[in-house]
Motif scaffolding. Structure first.
Motif, short mmCIF file in Angstrom:
data_model
loop_
_atom_site.label_atom_id
_atom_site.label_comp_id
_atom_site.label_asym_id
_atom_site.label_seq_id
_atom_site.Cartn_x
_atom_site.Cartn_y
_atom_site.Cartn_z
N ASN A 46 2.35 1.87 -3.36
CA ASN A 46 1.35 2.41 -4.29
C ASN A 46 1.05 3.87 -3.99
O ASN A 46 0.90 4.69 -4.90
CB ASN A 46 0.05 1.60 -4.18
CG ASN A 46 0.17 0.31 -4.98
OD1 ASN A 46 0.89 0.26 -5.97
ND2 ASN A 46 -0.53 -0.72 -4.52
N GLN A 47 1.00 4.14 -2.69
CA GLN A 47 0.70 5.52 -2.30
C GLN A 47 1.81 6.47 -2.77
O GLN A 47 1.53 7.54 -3.31
CB GLN A 47 0.56 5.58 -0.79
CG GLN A 47 -0.03 6.89 -0.29
CD GLN A 47 0.07 7.00 1.22
OE1 GLN A 47 0.08 5.98 1.92
NE2 GLN A 47 0.12 8.23 1.71
N ASP A 90 0.82 -1.21 0.00
CA ASP A 90 0.00 0.00 0.00
C ASP A 90 0.85 1.26 0.00
O ASP A 90 0.57 2.21 -0.72
CB ASP A 90 -0.91 0.02 1.24
CG ASP A 90 -2.17 -0.80 0.97
OD1 ASP A 90 -2.30 -1.24 -0.19
OD2 ASP A 90 -2.96 -0.97 1.92
N ASP A 127 1.60 6.99 -6.44
CA ASP A 127 0.54 7.94 -6.79
C ASP A 127 0.97 9.37 -6.51
O ASP A 127 0.67 10.29 -7.26
CB ASP A 127 -0.72 7.64 -5.96
CG ASP A 127 -1.50 6.48 -6.57
OD1 ASP A 127 -1.16 6.12 -7.72
OD2 ASP A 127 -2.40 5.94 -5.89
N THR A 128 1.68 9.55 -5.39
CA THR A 128 2.07 10.90 -4.99
C THR A 128 3.08 11.50 -5.95
O THR A 128 2.97 12.66 -6.33
CB THR A 128 2.68 10.86 -3.58
OG1 THR A 128 1.77 10.18 -2.73
CG2 THR A 128 2.92 12.26 -3.07
#
Lengths: 245, 254
Positions: free
Chosen positions: B5-6, B2, B9-10
């Motif tokens: 992925n975060q 997670d 995305d950032t």
């Protein structure tokens, strides 16, 4: 007959101090037109400094410098230096310019020649020292002997009345010394007035008309080479000669 | 996973980047280059003046150059930009009616880089062997002509790598002018990235800005290394033996 418009150079009672260091203590030197005077002596005796005083790179504290019998101390020093060529131990060619440009720079800027005239003159001078084929090379791509011959050509291009050589062969590899000395001999025999500071006793003895031995800022002995080299009068010269010969 | 992925995305939100990149090309890149090149040129002129004052035989000139250099090199760039931008901006507005802080940004960057470039030039000129000045003067050139024709050109050549480094620093420091609040058309790479990041809440526009800066600075860094290596080694050269020397002139037989 002389190939050069040579002059007679005299230094009279030259004194110079750097602070408390009294480097020249009343030097007299007379170089008759078309003759060669060599100046010998141990390191630090003031020989190189004397040359720089005589073309006023350094101003003397006292004394007079005469060119063709006339004092030059009141002249513009830049103009005096155009009449006296100087060749250095480290050549001091301009590394960012080609060989031909090294010679043409002063011709263009000081003699007012056009670019083409100055280049032609530079090539003619290079031809005289056997390096015309190197005209467009950079100094760094030349051997030490070649660089020094370019430096001589650069000085000669200004048509000097006197030439100074400041240990011109001291920085050269032994096998390159001969070519530069041959060129200097050629100039002397061609009637150039020359003052040669040197450690080359062979040159001093065979080529010069007068030899001056300096030590600690004074002239210890001066005279024809035969006299100084075969019959030195002073202990200091005897000691010096036994060290270097 | 997670967290990964975060982070992806950032920082690597391709959509957010895609939106900001055209604007960076159209507005940000030209402005960054205008700021860096203009202040680089003005800074070079200031630097040359400072260097000549710094090696001058006139003590007053040396002192002025010294004080200027000490102050401008001693301040954080952001402080200099703010003080000059906000301090002199209103004066310029009075005089010219222009409200754009852009000229002030260029002035601040120029004054700062001038101090550094002055030191670069001075060290270069002073590193030239003193025999060069002596030989030039022995030919009959005045002190001024000798410096101008022979010594200074050599000094500049050997500091070219340091000058390019200074230009790299200017590209990066030009990002600080966002502090002055530039008009929309005047914004440079960093501020465009910053604005987009603030609007979207995503940091990918910063990454896009970073790529723009690196695309400018990395090639320049390698260019510096290249000229540095070349100046160290010199061009490939061939020396020839000096045999010809011996047969020059009649003196050879003496």
């Amino acid at each position: 007959m002389s190939e050069f418009a040579s002059g007679t150079l005299s230094a009279k009672n030259i004194h110079l101090s750097f602070g408390s260091n009294h480097v020249l203590r009343g030097i007299d030197l007379h170089v008759e037109k078309g003759t060669t005077a060599s100046v010998i002596g141990p390191s630090g005796s003031g020989k190189s400094t004397l040359l720089r005083v005589m073309n006023r790179l350094i101003e003397p504290d006292q004394g007079d410098i005469l060119l063709d019998g006339r004092s030059v101390l009141k002249d513009n020093p830049d103009e005096l230096r155009r009449r006296i060529g100087m060749v250095f131990q480290q050549f001091n060619l301009f590394p960012h310019k080609t060989v031909a440009e090294n010679i043409s720079l002063a011709l263009r800027k000081l003699r007012g020649m056009s670019k083409e005239e100055a280049r032609d003159e530079a090539l003619a001078q290079l031809d005289l020292v056997g390096l015309k084929h190197k005209a467009d090379a950079r100094p760094a791509n030349l051997s030490g002997g070649q660089q020094q011959r370019v430096a001589i050509a650069r000085a000669l291009a200004m048509k000097p009345e006197v030439m100074f050589f400041d240990e011109a062969t001291s920085a050269l590899d032994p096998e390159l010394v001969k070519g530069v000395l041959a060129l200097m001999t050629d100039l002397a025999q061609g009637g150039m007035t020359m003052v040669v500071v040197t450690h080359e006793m062979g040159f001093s003895r065979n080529v010069s008309d007068i030899v001056t031995f300096m030590d600690a800022g004074v002239v210890v002995e001066s005279g024809p080479p035969e006299q100084l080299f075969t019959d030195p009068k002073t202990e200091r010269l005897q000691g010096f000669l036994s060290d270097v010969l | 996973m997670d967290i990964l992925n975060q982070l992806a995305d950032t920082f690597f939100d391709w959509e957010a980047m895609g939106q900001v990149i055209p604007k960076m090309f159209a507005i940000g890149l030209p402005n960054t280059l205008i700021l860096a090149v203009t202040s680089g040129i003005i800074g070079t002129a200031i630097g040359m003046l400072l260097a000549l004052m710094g090696i001058s035989r006139n003590a007053a000139a040396r002192w002025i150059a010294r004080i200027y250099t000490d102050i401008l090199r001693g301040l954080p760039p952001v402080l200099t930009i703010l003080v000059i931008g906000f301090g002199f901006g209103p004066v310029i507005r009075e005089l010219t009616g222009s409200t754009s802080p852009y000229p002030m940004a260029i002035a601040a960057l120029s004054l700062m880089s001038g101090a550094y470039i002055g030191e670069i030039f001075r060290s270069g000129i002073q590193s030239v062997d003193k025999g060069q000045l002596e030989a030039t003067r022995a030919l009959g050139f005045s002190y001024g002509s000798s410096m101008r024709l022979v010594v200074v050109p050599q000094g500049i050549r050997r500091v070219l790598p340091a000058l390019v480094n200074q230009f790299i620093a200017l590209i990066k420091e030009s990002s600080l002018v966002f502090m002055l609040g530039l008009l929309a058309t005047e914004r440079e790479i960093f501020q465009i990235g910053k604005d987009a990041a603030a609007n979207s809440g995503n940091l990918s526009p910063y990454v896009a800005a970073a790529i723009f800066y690196l695309a400018l600075t990395i090639p320049l860094t390698h260019f510096v290394n290249w000229i540095d290596a070349r100046m160290r080694a010199g061009r490939p050269e061939k020396k020839e033996p000096d045999e010809a020397a011996a047969v020059v002139g009649k003196g050879a037989q003496a």
